[in-house]
Scaffold this motif. Structure first.
Motif, PDB file in Angstrom:
ATOM      1  N   LEU A  25      50.002  20.302 -14.478  1.00  0.00           N
ATOM      2  CA  LEU A  25      48.597  19.958 -14.691  1.00  0.00           C
ATOM      3  C   LEU A  25      47.821  21.165 -15.221  1.00  0.00           C
ATOM      4  N   LEU A  26      48.100  22.348 -14.692  1.00  0.00           N
ATOM      5  CA  LEU A  26      47.405  23.559 -15.143  1.00  0.00           C
ATOM      6  C   LEU A  26      47.515  23.725 -16.657  1.00  0.00           C
ATOM      7  N   ASN A  27      48.711  23.553 -17.190  1.00  0.00           N
ATOM      8  CA  ASN A  27      48.898  23.745 -18.626  1.00  0.00           C
ATOM      9  C   ASN A  27      48.224  22.642 -19.433  1.00  0.00           C
ATOM     10  N   VAL A  28      48.224  21.431 -18.907  1.00  0.00           N
ATOM     11  CA  VAL A  28      47.539  20.337 -19.605  1.00  0.00           C
ATOM     12  C   VAL A  28      46.038  20.621 -19.657  1.00  0.00           C
ATOM     13  N   ILE A  29      45.496  21.071 -18.540  1.00  0.00           N
ATOM     14  CA  ILE A  29      44.059  21.375 -18.494  1.00  0.00           C
ATOM     15  C   ILE A  29      43.712  22.483 -19.495  1.00  0.00           C
ATOM     16  N   ARG A  30      44.498  23.527 -19.497  1.00  0.00           N
ATOM     17  CA  ARG A  30      44.170  24.684 -20.337  1.00  0.00           C
ATOM     18  C   ARG A  30      44.513  24.445 -21.815  1.00  0.00           C
ATOM     19  N   GLU A  31      45.686  23.869 -22.065  1.00  0.00           N
ATOM     20  CA  GLU A  31      46.171  23.833 -23.446  1.00  0.00           C
ATOM     21  C   GLU A  31      45.835  22.532 -24.173  1.00  0.00           C
ATOM     22  N   LEU A  35      40.251  23.597 -21.372  1.00  0.00           N
ATOM     23  CA  LEU A  35      39.356  24.018 -20.287  1.00  0.00           C
ATOM     24  C   LEU A  35      39.985  25.262 -19.652  1.00  0.00           C
ATOM     25  N   THR A  36      39.627  26.403 -20.212  1.00  0.00           N
ATOM     26  CA  THR A  36      40.323  27.632 -19.833  1.00  0.00           C
ATOM     27  C   THR A  36      39.671  28.356 -18.661  1.00  0.00           C
ATOM     28  N   GLY A  45      51.642  29.279  -6.835  1.00  0.00           N
ATOM     29  CA  GLY A  45      50.905  28.821  -5.660  1.00  0.00           C
ATOM     30  C   GLY A  45      50.435  29.907  -4.718  1.00  0.00           C
ATOM     31  N   GLU A  46      50.294  31.135  -5.223  1.00  0.00           N
ATOM     32  CA  GLU A  46      49.936  32.216  -4.301  1.00  0.00           C
ATOM     33  C   GLU A  46      48.588  32.868  -4.548  1.00  0.00           C
ATOM     34  N   CYS A  47      47.891  32.540  -5.642  1.00  0.00           N
ATOM     35  CA  CYS A  47      46.653  33.282  -5.933  1.00  0.00           C
ATOM     36  C   CYS A  47      45.394  32.419  -5.873  1.00  0.00           C
ATOM     37  N   GLY A  48      45.503  31.122  -6.057  1.00  0.00           N
ATOM     38  CA  GLY A  48      44.336  30.234  -5.996  1.00  0.00           C
ATOM     39  C   GLY A  48      43.542  30.128  -7.286  1.00  0.00           C
ATOM     40  N   GLY A  49      43.915  30.905  -8.297  1.00  0.00           N
ATOM     41  CA  GLY A  49      43.130  30.914  -9.541  1.00  0.00           C
ATOM     42  C   GLY A  49      43.130  29.599 -10.293  1.00  0.00           C
ATOM     43  N   CYS A  50      44.107  28.757 -10.020  1.00  0.00           N
ATOM     44  CA  CYS A  50      44.258  27.491 -10.755  1.00  0.00           C
ATOM     45  C   CYS A  50      43.668  26.303 -10.005  1.00  0.00           C
ATOM     46  N   THR A  51      42.860  26.569  -8.974  1.00  0.00           N
ATOM     47  CA  THR A  51      42.344  25.474  -8.131  1.00  0.00           C
ATOM     48  C   THR A  51      41.422  24.537  -8.906  1.00  0.00           C
ATOM     49  N   VAL A  52      41.723  23.247  -8.796  1.00  0.00           N
ATOM     50  CA  VAL A  52      40.835  22.198  -9.316  1.00  0.00           C
ATOM     51  C   VAL A  52      40.670  21.168  -8.199  1.00  0.00           C
ATOM     52  N   HIS A  53      39.780  20.222  -8.406  1.00  0.00           N
ATOM     53  CA  HIS A  53      39.660  19.116  -7.452  1.00  0.00           C
ATOM     54  C   HIS A  53      40.352  17.888  -8.039  1.00  0.00           C
ATOM     55  N   ILE A  77      36.228  23.838 -13.042  1.00  0.00           N
ATOM     56  CA  ILE A  77      35.014  24.655 -12.935  1.00  0.00           C
ATOM     57  C   ILE A  77      33.980  24.261 -13.995  1.00  0.00           C
ATOM     58  N   GLU A  78      34.460  23.815 -15.155  1.00  0.00           N
ATOM     59  CA  GLU A  78      33.518  23.430 -16.219  1.00  0.00           C
ATOM     60  C   GLU A  78      32.743  22.165 -15.858  1.00  0.00           C
ATOM     61  N   GLY A  79      33.242  21.418 -14.868  1.00  0.00           N
ATOM     62  CA  GLY A  79      32.607  20.152 -14.511  1.00  0.00           C
ATOM     63  C   GLY A  79      31.613  20.266 -13.364  1.00  0.00           C
ATOM     64  N   LEU A  80      31.444  21.452 -12.811  1.00  0.00           N
ATOM     65  CA  LEU A  80      30.526  21.571 -11.666  1.00  0.00           C
ATOM     66  C   LEU A  80      29.065  21.565 -12.101  1.00  0.00           C
ATOM     67  N   ALA A  81      28.759  22.262 -13.176  1.00  0.00           N
ATOM     68  CA  ALA A  81      27.364  22.291 -13.635  1.00  0.00           C
ATOM     69  C   ALA A  81      27.014  20.931 -14.238  1.00  0.00           C
ATOM     70  N   ARG A  82      25.792  20.491 -14.014  1.00  0.00           N
ATOM     71  CA  ARG A  82      25.329  19.221 -14.593  1.00  0.00           C
ATOM     72  C   ARG A  82      23.936  19.402 -15.172  1.00  0.00           C
ATOM     73  N   ASN A  83      23.689  18.731 -16.284  1.00  0.00           N
ATOM     74  CA  ASN A  83      22.368  18.776 -16.918  1.00  0.00           C
ATOM     75  C   ASN A  83      21.875  20.212 -17.076  1.00  0.00           C
ATOM     76  N   ARG A  84      22.793  21.072 -17.489  1.00  0.00           N
ATOM     77  CA  ARG A  84      22.501  22.485 -17.722  1.00  0.00           C
ATOM     78  C   ARG A  84      22.076  23.218 -16.460  1.00  0.00           C
ATOM     79  N   GLN A  85      22.377  22.645 -15.302  1.00  0.00           N
ATOM     80  CA  GLN A  85      22.077  23.286 -14.018  1.00  0.00           C
ATOM     81  C   GLN A  85      23.391  23.685 -13.368  1.00  0.00           C
ATOM     82  N   LEU A  86      23.514  24.958 -13.018  1.00  0.00           N
ATOM     83  CA  LEU A  86      24.709  25.379 -12.300  1.00  0.00           C
ATOM     84  C   LEU A  86      24.758  24.703 -10.943  1.00  0.00           C
TER      85      LEU A  86
END
Ligand code: FES
Ligand code: FES
Length: 162
Positions: A25-31, A35-36, A45-53, A77-86
Motif C-alpha cells: 500500500l505504501l508504494n501505491v500511495i506514493r508512486e 501522495l509523498t 514496520g519499525e519507524c512509523g513514518g508510513c502510517t495512514v488511516h 496526511i494530505e487528507g487531514l486538512a480540509r477547506n484550506r484549514q489544517l
C-alpha cells in the motif's frame, strides 16, 4: 505477476488502481497516487513514518498489501486538512515547534490524530505510549508530546473527517 484492479477511497476520492499481488500500500500511495507525505522510512514496520488511516484505524502501510485493502477508505496526511484549514493536530505541531527535519512528522500526526479520535483527553503517559512506534531522530519527543496534549486541550479529539 498479473495486475489486478482495486478500488480505494483515498482522502475522500474514489480511485481505481492497477496493482500487482505483492504491491505494498505504501508504494501505491506514493508512486501511483503521488501522495509523498507518507514516508518510506524502514520498510519493515519499525519507524512509523508510513502510517495512514485505513477505515479510521492507524496502520503501517509498509506492512499492508494493496490488494488486501480493496474497497476500503484510506486517509493520508494530505487528507487531514480540509477547506484550506489544517487539522488542529497539524496546527499544534506548528505552534509547538514539533517539526524539525519533518521526516517523521506525517506518521506522528496520523498516529496522534488516531489517538485523539479514540481518546480525546489522553495523559502524557498515554500519548507517549501511543506514539512509541513512531521514531524521531530530531526532536527528543518533548515538543511532539506537548503538541498532542495542546491539541487535546483545544478539544481536537474526534475532528477527523473520513
Ligand atoms: S516505513 Fe513503515 S514502519 Fe517504517
Ligand atoms: S523531526 Fe526529524 S525525524 Fe522527527
Amino acid at each position: 505477476m498479473k495486475p489486478r484492479v482495486i478500488h480505494l477511497t483515498v482522502n475522500g476520492e474514489q480511485r481505481e488502481v492497477s496493482v500487482s499481488p505483492n504491491d505494498l500500500l505504501l508504494n501505491v500511495i506514493r508512486e501511483q497516487e503521488h501522495l509523498t507525505g507518507t514516508k518510506y522510512g524502514c520498510g519493515i514496520g519499525e519507524c512509523g513514518g508510513c502510517t495512514v488511516h485505513i477505515d479510521g484505524q492507524p496502520m503501517l502501510s509498509c506492512l499492508v498489501l494493496a490488494v488486501a485493502v480493496d474497497g476500503r477508505a484510506i486517509v493520508t496526511i494530505e487528507g487531514l486538512a480540509r477547506n484550506r484549514q489544517l487539522d488542529p493536530v497539524q496546527e499544534a505541531f506548528l505552534d509547538h515547534s514539533a517539526v524539525q527535519c519533518g521526516f517523521c512528522t506525517p506518521g506522528m500526526i496520523m498516529m496522534s490524530r488516531a489517538l485523539l479520535n479514540e481518546n480525546p483527553r489522553p495523559t502524557e503517559h498515554e500519548v507517549r505510549e501511543f506514539l512509541r512506534g513512531c521514531l524521531c531522530r530530531c526532536t527528543g519527543y518533548v515538543s511532539i508530546v506537548r503538541a498532542v496534549l495542546a491539541a487535546a486541550e483545544r478539544g481536537a479529539g474526534g475532528e477527523e473527517r473520513s
